[in-house]
Write a protein that holds these residues in place. Structure first.
Motif, PDB file in Angstrom:
ATOM      1  N   GLN A  55       0.809  -1.210   0.000  1.00 44.21           N
ATOM      2  CA  GLN A  55       0.000   0.000   0.000  1.00 44.21           C
ATOM      3  C   GLN A  55       0.846   1.265   0.000  1.00 44.21           C
ATOM      4  OE1 GLN A  55      -2.498   0.399   3.445  1.00 44.21           O
ATOM      5  NE2 GLN A  55      -3.721   2.032   2.568  1.00 44.21           N
ATOM      6  N   ALA A  56       2.011   1.211   0.641  1.00 40.47           N
ATOM      7  CA  ALA A  56       2.823   2.415   0.810  1.00 40.47           C
ATOM      8  C   ALA A  56       4.007   2.511  -0.150  1.00 40.47           C
ATOM      9  CB  ALA A  56       3.356   2.480   2.238  1.00 40.47           C
ATOM     10  N   TRP A  57       4.435   1.419  -0.739  1.00 41.37           N
ATOM     11  CA  TRP A  57       5.653   1.397  -1.552  1.00 41.37           C
ATOM     12  C   TRP A  57       5.615   2.442  -2.670  1.00 41.37           C
ATOM     13  CZ3 TRP A  57      10.137  -0.875  -0.642  1.00 41.37           C
ATOM     14  CH2 TRP A  57      11.072  -0.916  -1.680  1.00 41.37           C
ATOM     15  N   PRO A  58       6.760   3.142  -2.943  1.00 40.89           N
ATOM     16  CA  PRO A  58       8.104   2.929  -2.382  1.00 40.89           C
ATOM     17  C   PRO A  58       8.350   3.679  -1.073  1.00 40.89           C
ATOM     18  CG  PRO A  58       8.225   4.594  -4.069  1.00 40.89           C
ATOM     19  CD  PRO A  58       6.782   4.154  -4.008  1.00 40.89           C
ATOM     20  N   MET A  59       7.301   4.264  -0.519  1.00 37.72           N
ATOM     21  CA  MET A  59       7.459   4.941   0.765  1.00 37.72           C
ATOM     22  C   MET A  59       7.343   3.931   1.900  1.00 37.72           C
ATOM     23  SD  MET A  59       5.502   8.558   0.012  1.00 37.72           S
ATOM     24  CE  MET A  59       4.033   7.836  -0.679  1.00 37.72           C
ATOM     25  N   LEU A  60       7.587   4.409   3.101  1.00 40.80           N
ATOM     26  CA  LEU A  60       7.644   3.523   4.259  1.00 40.80           C
ATOM     27  C   LEU A  60       6.341   3.572   5.037  1.00 40.80           C
ATOM     28  CD1 LEU A  60       9.564   1.762   6.072  1.00 40.80           C
ATOM     29  CD2 LEU A  60       9.999   3.844   7.362  1.00 40.80           C
ATOM     30  N   PRO A  61       5.706   2.417   5.285  1.00 37.67           N
ATOM     31  CA  PRO A  61       4.487   2.436   6.109  1.00 37.67           C
ATOM     32  C   PRO A  61       4.825   2.799   7.547  1.00 37.67           C
ATOM     33  CG  PRO A  61       5.144   0.191   5.637  1.00 37.67           C
ATOM     34  CD  PRO A  61       6.049   1.076   4.822  1.00 37.67           C
ATOM     35  N   MET A  62       4.055   3.707   8.102  1.00 34.11           N
ATOM     36  CA  MET A  62       4.313   4.148   9.473  1.00 34.11           C
ATOM     37  C   MET A  62       3.896   3.085  10.483  1.00 34.11           C
ATOM     38  SD  MET A  62       3.178   8.164   9.446  1.00 34.11           S
ATOM     39  CE  MET A  62       3.654   8.392  11.151  1.00 34.11           C
ATOM     40  N   HIS A  63       4.565   3.127  11.638  1.00 31.37           N
ATOM     41  CA  HIS A  63       4.217   2.272  12.781  1.00 31.37           C
ATOM     42  C   HIS A  63       4.228   0.791  12.401  1.00 31.37           C
ATOM     43  CE1 HIS A  63       3.158   6.058  14.572  1.00 31.37           C
ATOM     44  NE2 HIS A  63       2.268   6.281  13.645  1.00 31.37           N
ATOM     45  N   LEU A  64       5.280   0.407  11.679  1.00 30.82           N
ATOM     46  CA  LEU A  64       5.423  -0.987  11.276  1.00 30.82           C
ATOM     47  C   LEU A  64       6.068  -1.836  12.370  1.00 30.82           C
ATOM     48  CD1 LEU A  64       4.880  -2.725   8.727  1.00 30.82           C
ATOM     49  CD2 LEU A  64       7.251  -2.319   8.062  1.00 30.82           C
ATOM     50  N   PHE A 110      -3.836   2.736  10.060  1.00 35.02           N
ATOM     51  CA  PHE A 110      -4.674   3.642   9.294  1.00 35.02           C
ATOM     52  C   PHE A 110      -3.989   4.974   9.047  1.00 35.02           C
ATOM     53  CE2 PHE A 110      -5.707   3.697  13.783  1.00 35.02           C
ATOM     54  CZ  PHE A 110      -5.516   5.018  14.123  1.00 35.02           C
ATOM     55  N   TYR A 111      -2.671   5.057   9.279  1.00 34.14           N
ATOM     56  CA  TYR A 111      -1.940   6.301   9.087  1.00 34.14           C
ATOM     57  C   TYR A 111      -1.298   6.333   7.710  1.00 34.14           C
ATOM     58  CZ  TYR A 111      -2.426   7.766  13.934  1.00 34.14           C
ATOM     59  OH  TYR A 111      -2.923   8.186  15.131  1.00 34.14           O
ATOM     60  N   LEU A 112      -1.094   7.540   7.212  1.00 34.16           N
ATOM     61  CA  LEU A 112      -0.420   7.700   5.929  1.00 34.16           C
ATOM     62  C   LEU A 112       1.054   7.355   6.073  1.00 34.16           C
ATOM     63  CD1 LEU A 112      -1.960  11.096   4.735  1.00 34.16           C
ATOM     64  CD2 LEU A 112      -2.547   8.800   3.951  1.00 34.16           C
ATOM     65  N   PRO A 113       1.706   6.903   4.986  1.00 32.69           N
ATOM     66  CA  PRO A 113       3.134   6.575   5.066  1.00 32.69           C
ATOM     67  C   PRO A 113       3.979   7.837   5.147  1.00 32.69           C
ATOM     68  CG  PRO A 113       2.363   6.379   2.814  1.00 32.69           C
ATOM     69  CD  PRO A 113       1.139   6.632   3.656  1.00 32.69           C
ATOM     70  N   PHE A 114       5.229   7.661   5.564  1.00 33.79           N
ATOM     71  CA  PHE A 114       6.164   8.764   5.573  1.00 33.79           C
ATOM     72  C   PHE A 114       6.328   9.298   4.151  1.00 33.79           C
ATOM     73  CE2 PHE A 114       7.967   7.234   9.683  1.00 33.79           C
ATOM     74  CZ  PHE A 114       7.844   8.441  10.354  1.00 33.79           C
TER      75      PHE A 114
END
Length: 257
Positions: A55-64, A110-114
């Motif tokens: 869902q977030a790639w290439p960014m980093l999913p938050m709170h992983l 449910f947070y947006l990625p960095f």
């Protein structure tokens, strides 16, 4: 279209981890079943990580972290289950079950990625950090074993052997967390122009954990405390890792039903 949502897969993983923790509680001879029972949980946990990354790639999913840490710990237990003493295995599986339960009840999915995480250093920061914390938890399990099983003739666990294992895993976790912090500083410098973002509470608590294990390695290498004292220090690592690196990333309570 994905059949399972990330949160549903996480609940399956948590259930599998709880089931895997039962055989060692019934009998030390059933520890061989742990590896088989952990496999479904590991696969479900891998699915959770993959879904969040997709869902977030290439960014980093938050709170992983709360999702990735149980996966790393489960992989270590699965690979090294025969090298754990009975008490250390029970402790590691208890930690695994509690961490996965916390991730289910307090998810932050449910947070947006960095925004600024295109650099590979961001992903190395998260992966190495989770692996290092998993090693700290294994060290804590062996530290508890040194307090409970040492001197038990039936358990065949010596104090020196338990402390040596606790030190090995503590040192390995320390090395991985140091690399993680280094990658995080590079990521921060490339994204924000500064190696440290001091208003990030998660970073400060992570550094507190790093200093805790700096002191632990010092105690082990200098023998400043007696063996029982060093065993207590190693065993308390679970609470430090959970309070300083897991709690800051846990979200609000969410019913599992």
């Amino acid at each position: 279209m994905t059949i399972l949502s990330a949160h549903t897969a996480l609940k399956i993983a948590a259930l599998a981890y709880f089931v895997a923790a039962l055989p060692p509680l019934l009998s030390a001879r059933l520890s061989g079943a742990v590896r088989v029972l952990l496999v479904p949980g590991i696969l479900a946990n891998l699915l959770v990580v993959w879904l969040r990354y997709r869902q977030a790639w290439p960014m980093l999913p938050m709170h992983l972290g709360p999702v990735l840490l149980p996966l790393c710990l489960a992989l270590l237990v699965c690979l090294l289950v025969r090298r754990f003493s009975p008490m250390a295995l029970r402790a590691a599986l208890f930690m695994l079950a509690m961490l996965s339960l916390a991730a289910v009840l307090f998810p932050m999915d449910f947070y947006l990625p960095f925004i600024r995480s295109l650099t590979p250093f961001s992903h190395c920061f998260v992966a190495l950090g989770a692996a290092g914390r998993a090693c700290f938890l294994v060290s804590s399990a062996h530290g508890l074993s040194s307090l409970v099983e040492a001197g038990d003739r039936d358990g065949k666990v010596s104090l020196a052997d338990a402390l040596e294992k606790a030190f090995f895993w503590g040192a390995l976790g320390y090395a991985l967390c140091t690399l993680s912090l280094f990658c995080g500083e590079l990521w921060s410098y490339l994204g924000w122009g500064t190696p440290v973002v001091w208003d990030d509470a998660t970073l400060l608590t992570t550094m507190a954990t790093w200093f805790f294990y700096t002191c632990y390695l010092h105690l082990q290498l200098t023998r400043a405390w007696n063996p029982r004292g060093r065993g207590c220090y190693a065993a308390s690592g679970f609470f430090v890792v959970f309070l300083f690196t897991c709690v800051p990333e846990l979200g609000p309570f969410r019913s599992p039903f």
